[in-house]
Motif scaffolding. Structure first.
Motif, PDB file in Angstrom:
ATOM      1  N   PHE A  57     -21.212 -11.736  16.347  1.00 29.11           N
ATOM      2  CA  PHE A  57     -20.411 -10.980  17.326  1.00 29.11           C
ATOM      3  C   PHE A  57     -19.186 -11.778  17.761  1.00 29.11           C
ATOM      4  N   ILE A  58     -19.348 -13.075  17.977  1.00 26.76           N
ATOM      5  CA  ILE A  58     -18.218 -13.911  18.403  1.00 26.76           C
ATOM      6  C   ILE A  58     -17.091 -13.867  17.374  1.00 26.76           C
ATOM      7  N   THR A  59     -17.446 -13.865  16.091  1.00 27.71           N
ATOM      8  CA  THR A  59     -16.413 -13.830  15.050  1.00 27.71           C
ATOM      9  C   THR A  59     -15.662 -12.508  15.037  1.00 27.71           C
ATOM     10  N   SER A  60     -16.282 -11.443  15.561  1.00 27.17           N
ATOM     11  CA  SER A  60     -15.626 -10.133  15.556  1.00 27.17           C
ATOM     12  C   SER A  60     -14.514 -10.042  16.590  1.00 27.17           C
ATOM     13  N   ILE A  61     -14.461 -10.995  17.525  1.00 27.19           N
ATOM     14  CA  ILE A  61     -13.440 -10.946  18.572  1.00 27.19           C
ATOM     15  C   ILE A  61     -12.063 -11.252  18.001  1.00 27.19           C
ATOM     16  N   ILE A  62     -11.935 -12.390  17.319  1.00 27.44           N
ATOM     17  CA  ILE A  62     -10.626 -12.828  16.841  1.00 27.44           C
ATOM     18  C   ILE A  62     -10.113 -11.921  15.732  1.00 27.44           C
ATOM     19  N   VAL A  63     -11.021 -11.372  14.913  1.00 27.11           N
ATOM     20  CA  VAL A  63     -10.557 -10.492  13.838  1.00 27.11           C
ATOM     21  C   VAL A  63      -9.971  -9.204  14.408  1.00 27.11           C
ATOM     22  N   ASN A  64     -10.255  -8.893  15.678  1.00 22.05           N
ATOM     23  CA  ASN A  64      -9.684  -7.715  16.319  1.00 22.05           C
ATOM     24  C   ASN A  64      -8.282  -7.959  16.861  1.00 22.05           C
ATOM     25  N   ILE A  65      -7.873  -9.221  16.971  1.00 29.25           N
ATOM     26  CA  ILE A  65      -6.551  -9.513  17.535  1.00 29.25           C
ATOM     27  C   ILE A  65      -5.425  -8.936  16.683  1.00 29.25           C
ATOM     28  N   PRO A  66      -5.389  -9.173  15.362  1.00 31.81           N
ATOM     29  CA  PRO A  66      -4.289  -8.573  14.591  1.00 31.81           C
ATOM     30  C   PRO A  66      -4.299  -7.060  14.618  1.00 31.81           C
ATOM     31  N   LEU A  67      -5.471  -6.440  14.696  1.00 34.92           N
ATOM     32  CA  LEU A  67      -5.537  -4.985  14.759  1.00 34.92           C
ATOM     33  C   LEU A  67      -4.866  -4.467  16.024  1.00 34.92           C
ATOM     34  N   GLY A  68      -5.059  -5.181  17.138  1.00 40.31           N
ATOM     35  CA  GLY A  68      -4.449  -4.760  18.392  1.00 40.31           C
ATOM     36  C   GLY A  68      -2.972  -5.102  18.484  1.00 40.31           C
ATOM     37  N   GLN A  69      -2.605  -6.300  18.028  1.00 40.07           N
ATOM     38  CA  GLN A  69      -1.218  -6.734  18.167  1.00 40.07           C
ATOM     39  C   GLN A  69      -0.268  -5.948  17.273  1.00 40.07           C
ATOM     40  N   GLN A  70      -0.749  -5.509  16.120  1.00 39.16           N
ATOM     41  CA  GLN A  70       0.130  -4.747  15.233  1.00 39.16           C
ATOM     42  C   GLN A  70       0.527  -3.415  15.852  1.00 39.16           C
TER      43      GLN A  70
END
Length: 590
Positions: free
Chosen positions: A359-372
């Protein structure tokens, strides 16, 4: 994805080495598999038109609010890019924390159906308020030209105007908190997972669910964004409000069809009981083997659940289920649930603990999805948006490239690529869930690197061309590669994490598992806001603009992308470490 709790179908232990209790449980599970029920009290697909209809229309309304919201804040509320990004990130963060609250009340008091109903009305209230901020002149600042916005000559919102807007966003967050953790579990409740037909139906539901979400996002990024940008912001927000009203009516229409699961108490309290009981018995020595009566293992009340056997992972928690003298009453039940817990409660907590590193690894992988969705819009505003002489792409619709890529690649992978991979890897759908997530991590990092390279080229052309509006003579389609890579991140990582959390969580923790899917987006939004503020504050000075300057031709947005890419690489290596050590629920060591 359909067999959410089918633990025993792939367990690798030899029957001769199993304790009697586990043999009995395996025999029961095999009986279910070999002789599936032909009749079920669950409605199955009869309930899906109402649930999927409600969920699809609700997402159409909710995403219709989010799709172009940064542009709305910049153009109508005269905010700069960083201020608007912070408001959006904060809103998304809160909206993805509230599902934990919604899951608690649904499981403990209200049930999933009533929680969805209350939350739907809360979303409707929020949408009406946001619609009024666009419709009523007293609820937003005076209009201001783009030129004045760039030089900071516009009047920002008053405290009252900002307060009305935030009040509407608050109600939208409350609605999200009740709908998101309950919609998928409520749909799965309609299928009898003890039958082959029910398990197949639930699996097909997930596929249809993702398909409808892609269609919804595509409509929002095209039609609604066009209406908001070119026709009227008031109409662009009135339509989602109307959609939400239709969604509520659609959901009510199925009340006589649905199967209802009554709330059985909060899973959070069950987790707390296991921890307290294990701590209370920390001095006990666990027996070398599971003899009859050593551990508390009562039958389950829910026939659709599979009883989990005791495992050796997090073995210290097993002490919570050890039966000591005078802990059982005359009918064999626990006298004090804070001192003696069942094996099922212990194993459900173990499942949750096991998935937390992933679950912790899923946090950072969501950053590019949001920032784009935020900064790519700023890039698009400074690029040539024309396709031919008569058609112009709206900046807020640039995400359509990603949605089209998902719509094309997902069926290609399922129909053509996955079967080929299955023959090579001997894995269902070609790759394991964690392997698919790993591919998504790679796509996320590559999308950031490509984004930075494209931004360098865009800014160089904008400066050398020297147009008064700062628009580079560069087609907006140069953003397509980064969005196609983001589509790969969605197809492999987002869908993979959803499948992973639902498969690896037992029935008793499905609401929490779906709340985690929202919580990782919330954590990513908070981390994004922190990074944006730090970079905005420390990368510039009085003589030099910061990387995320409102005029992106003066800033260096590519550096921001590269920083996130480095963070993504580190996160990917941590994911590989966790995935290598992870044992799937079907291969837990006993």
């Amino acid at each position: 994805m359909g067999r959410l709790c089918s633990f025993f179908s792939s367990i690798s232990l030899k029957r001769s080495a199993m304790p009697p209790l586990q043999k009995k449980l395996l025999d029961e599970e095999s009986l279910i598999e070999s002789e599936p029920k032909t009749h079920s009290r669950k409605p199955g697909w009869k309930a899906m038109p109402y649930i999927l209809g409600n969920d699809t229309i609700e997402r159409l309304a909710t995403y219709g609010m989010q799709a172009n919201f940064v542009v709305y804040l910049m153009r109508v509320y005269n905010m700069d890019q960083v201020y608007a990004a912070n408001i959006l990130n904060t809103w998304l963060a809160i909206s993805n924390i509230t599902p934990l609250i919604g899951a608690f009340f649904a499981d403990a008091y209200l049930g999933k159906f009533l929680t969805i109903i209350i939350a739907s009305f809360a979303s409707l209230v929020g949408m009406v308020i946001v619609m009024l901020t666009a419709m009523m002149p007293q609820f937003h600042p005076e209009p201001c030209s783009i030129q004045h916005q760039q030089i900071g000559g516009c009047t920002g919102p008053t405290s009252f105007q900002l307060g009305v807007l935030l009040f509407g966003l608050f109600w939208l967050s409350m609605g999200t908190g009740g709908i998101r953790p309950c919609s998928i579990p409520f749909a799965v409740d309609q299928f009898d997972l003890t039958t082959a037909e029910g398990r197949q139906g639930s699996s097909k539901f997930y596929t249809l669910y993702y398909t409808t979400q892609t269609v919804v996002l595509l409509i929002n990024q095209t039609l609604l964004v066009y209406i908001q940008d070119s026709v009227s912001w008031a109409l662009g927000f009135a339509l989602p409000s109307a959609f939400m009203l239709f969604a509520i009516m659609f959901f009510f229409a199925g009340t006589k069809v649905y199967a209802y699961v009554n709330p059985e108490g909060s899973n959070f309290s069950s987790i707390a009981k296991v921890l307290v009981a294990a701590q209370h018995k920390h001095h006990l020595h666990l027996p070398a083997e599971d003899t009859q009566g050593t551990f508390y293992d009562p039958p389950l009340h829910n026939d659709s659940e599979v009883q989990l056997p005791l495992s050796n992972e997090f073995r210290w928690l097993n002490k919570a289920a050890v039966v000591v003298e005078n802990e059982l009453d005359t009918n064999g039940s626990s006298k004090d649930p804070w001192r003696l817990c069942s094996i099922q409660q212990v194993e459900e907590l173990k499942c949750l603990l096991k998935i937390m590193p992933i679950f912790i690894t899923s946090i950072i992988v969501n950053i590019p999805l949001g920032q784009q969705s935020i900064f790519a819009v700023s890039q698009a505003l400074k690029m040539d948006k024309h396709l031919g002489h008569n058609f112009e792409i709206h900046a807020g619709s640039i995400n359509v490239i990603m949605l089209l890529s998902i719509g094309i690649f997902l069926p290609i992978y399922d129909q053509f690529i996955a079967p080929v991979l299955e023959k090579i890897t001997k894995q269902e759908r070609g790759l394991t869930t964690l392997q698919r997530i790993g591919v998504g991590h790679v796509c996320a990092v590559l999308s950031l690197i490509v984004s930075g390279i494209v931004e360098i080229k865009r800014r160089e052309m904008a400066i050398s061309f020297g147009a008064s509006d700062g628009v580079a003579p560069m087609s907006v389609l140069w953003l397509a590669p980064q969005f196609m890579l983001l589509a790969g991140c969605h197809v492999f990582a987002t869908v993979g994490y959803t499948e992973f959390f639902n498969k690896e969580s037992p029935n008793g923790l499905k609401s929490i598992a779906n709340a985690l899917l929202c919580l990782n987006v919330s954590a990513a939004s908070n981390l994004s806001s922190f990074m944006v503020n730090i970079i905005h504050s420390f990368t510039g000075n009085q003589d030099k603009p910061d990387w995320l300057d409102s005029d992106i031709n003066k800033g260096k947005m590519e550096n921001f992308y590269f920083v996130i890419a480095i963070l993504g690489v580190l996160n990917m290596w941590y994911f590989i470490f966790c995935a290598h050590r992870y044992h799937y629920k079907g291969s837990m060591k006993s």
